[in-house]
Design an enzyme around this catalytic site. Structure first.
Site, PDB file in Angstrom:
ATOM      1  N   PRO A   2       8.477   2.494   9.663  1.00  0.00           N
ATOM      2  CA  PRO A   2       8.698   3.915   9.477  1.00  0.00           C
ATOM      3  C   PRO A   2       9.265   4.209   8.091  1.00  0.00           C
ATOM      4  CG  PRO A   2       9.808   3.128  11.455  1.00  0.00           C
ATOM      5  CD  PRO A   2       9.292   1.954  10.746  1.00  0.00           C
ATOM      6  N   GLU A   3       8.541   5.002   7.347  1.00  0.00           N
ATOM      7  CA  GLU A   3       9.031   5.521   6.080  1.00  0.00           C
ATOM      8  C   GLU A   3       9.185   7.027   6.276  1.00  0.00           C
ATOM      9  OE1 GLU A   3       6.713   4.047   2.743  1.00  0.00           O
ATOM     10  OE2 GLU A   3       6.334   2.179   3.783  1.00  0.00           O
ATOM     11  N   LYS A  72      15.281   7.987   5.593  1.00  0.00           N
ATOM     12  CA  LYS A  72      14.643   7.473   6.810  1.00  0.00           C
ATOM     13  C   LYS A  72      15.603   7.508   8.001  1.00  0.00           C
ATOM     14  CE  LYS A  72      12.144   4.395   3.753  1.00  0.00           C
ATOM     15  NZ  LYS A  72      12.112   3.036   3.216  1.00  0.00           N
ATOM     16  N   ARG A 145      12.513  -5.778  17.126  1.00  0.00           N
ATOM     17  CA  ARG A 145      13.363  -6.705  16.365  1.00  0.00           C
ATOM     18  C   ARG A 145      14.856  -6.413  16.394  1.00  0.00           C
ATOM     19  NH1 ARG A 145      10.322  -8.195  10.982  1.00  0.00           N
ATOM     20  NH2 ARG A 145       8.817  -6.651  11.585  1.00  0.00           N
ATOM     21  N   ARG A 298       8.587  -8.695  -1.302  1.00  0.00           N
ATOM     22  CA  ARG A 298       7.690  -7.789  -0.605  1.00  0.00           C
ATOM     23  C   ARG A 298       6.296  -7.892  -1.201  1.00  0.00           C
ATOM     24  NH1 ARG A 298      10.839  -4.048   1.673  1.00  0.00           N
ATOM     25  NH2 ARG A 298       9.141  -3.913   3.146  1.00  0.00           N
TER      26      ARG A 298
END
Length: 308
Positions: A2-3, A72, A145, A298
DNA sequence: TTCAATGTTTAGAC
DNA sequence: GGTCTAAACATTGA
């Protein structure tokens, strides 16, 4: 995943669905995901059972006035003097089920269209917190997670919440002009543009997906340093930041990984990705093979022909 | 069995 | 302080 657009999607839907609902009870299965107070790291000295007890007591009979977003982070404004801050991190989900649906499924939420949505019974083994409302509706918080968190903060202390203090400007707000963007980005003049865009202190809400997409549309390679980027390119990056995020919100986010909307359905933005997650495939604009490099651990995907 | 995956924080090196 | 890297969080799936 989710951004900003995904969080905004959830926030808009929850604001509509939860406004003026009153919490009847709360179940907390994983105490480590909740905390009380402004501290960033949950207070380890808080005994788990005490923490859960206080958390529940503070939420009980509380009416939700609104659900908002900053970067966020989701902010639930409660009727009393407390707010609940929620971060979905990488795999957090909110799934809402109204009274009608609940009656139909016998309290076991199940989405049937596996082409467009997740398929599972709720609560599942990844459901860590459940909110029950007085009208019979339910809100599930799932997180494969367990990186996400729910944090209750007293309104008097909300100014002390570190992450809220440090967030940079909201890219879709009016006062986010090119001058603001430029000044923010140049604070990290020696940094690589992708990492700078992903820094929430520079611009709030951009992560790996949308930084890839913004840089593709702007024709800028992700590893370029801010100091080596021309004014013209920076203007492109500014315009595309707004454009990409707005388009993603319209598409209800990108369902890569675990992101789903509050009814369990998928966001449609993934269809429009030019480079994110497309390494090894053909560029949608020029046909060159999309490549990827590692930047700070990343993956950055880019088109070697379209991006200079 | 190893590797990579959305976010963020923290620690250590230079 | 800035910047970079790696590691931590926990789990899944390729």
């Amino acid at each position: 995943m989710p951004e900003l657009p995904e969080v905004q999607t959830v926030v808009s839907e929850l604001n509509r669905k939860l406004k003026n609902k009153t919490i009847r009870s709360v179940v907390v299965n994983v105490p480590k995901m909740i905390s009380i107070g402004p501290a960033t790291v949950s207070n380890k000295r808080q005994v788990a059972s005490d923490k859960v007890r206080i958390f529940k007591r503070l939420l009980l009979n509380q009416k939700i006035l609104s659900v908002k977003r900053r970067a966020k982070l989701l902010i639930f404004d409660l009727q009393g003097p407390w707010s609940m801050l929620v971060h979905l991190k990488m795999t957090g989900q909110f799934i809402f089920e109204d009274q009608k649906q609940r009656a139909k499924t016998g309290g076991k939420y199940r989405l049937l269209n596996k082409k467009t949505a997740l398929l599972e019974h709720l609560p599942s083994k990844h459901t860590h917190v459940v909110f029950y409302f007085t009208d019979g509706s339910v809100l599930y918080f799932n997180d494969v997670r367990k990186f996400g968190y729910l944090k209750l903060v007293h309104d008097d202390e909300i100014g002390q919440v570190k992450e809220l203090k440090e967030f940079g400007p909201e890219p879709l707000e009016k006062h986010f002009t090119f001058e603001v963007f430029s000044a923010q980005v140049k604070k990290r003049a020696r940094g690589k543009i992708k990492q700078v865009l992903m820094d929430n202190k520079v611009v709030a809400g951009i992560g790996n997906i949308y930084s890839d997409e913004i840089l593709f549309l702007s024709g800028i390679r992700p590893e370029r340093k801010v100091i080596n980027i021309q004014e013209r390119e920076l203007r492109e990056a500014y315009a595309n930041t707004k454009k990409v995020l707005a388009k993603a919100i319209k598409a209800k986010g990108s369902s890569v990984g675990d992101f789903v909307r509050t009814d369990g359905s998928w966001g449609q933005m993934g269809k429009f990705h030019f480079v994110y997650g497309r390494s090894g495939q053909k560029c949608k604009k020029c046909g060159a093979i999309v490549q990827s490099v590692k930047l700070g651990g990343r993956t950055a995907s880019f088109c070697p022909h379209c991006q200079k």
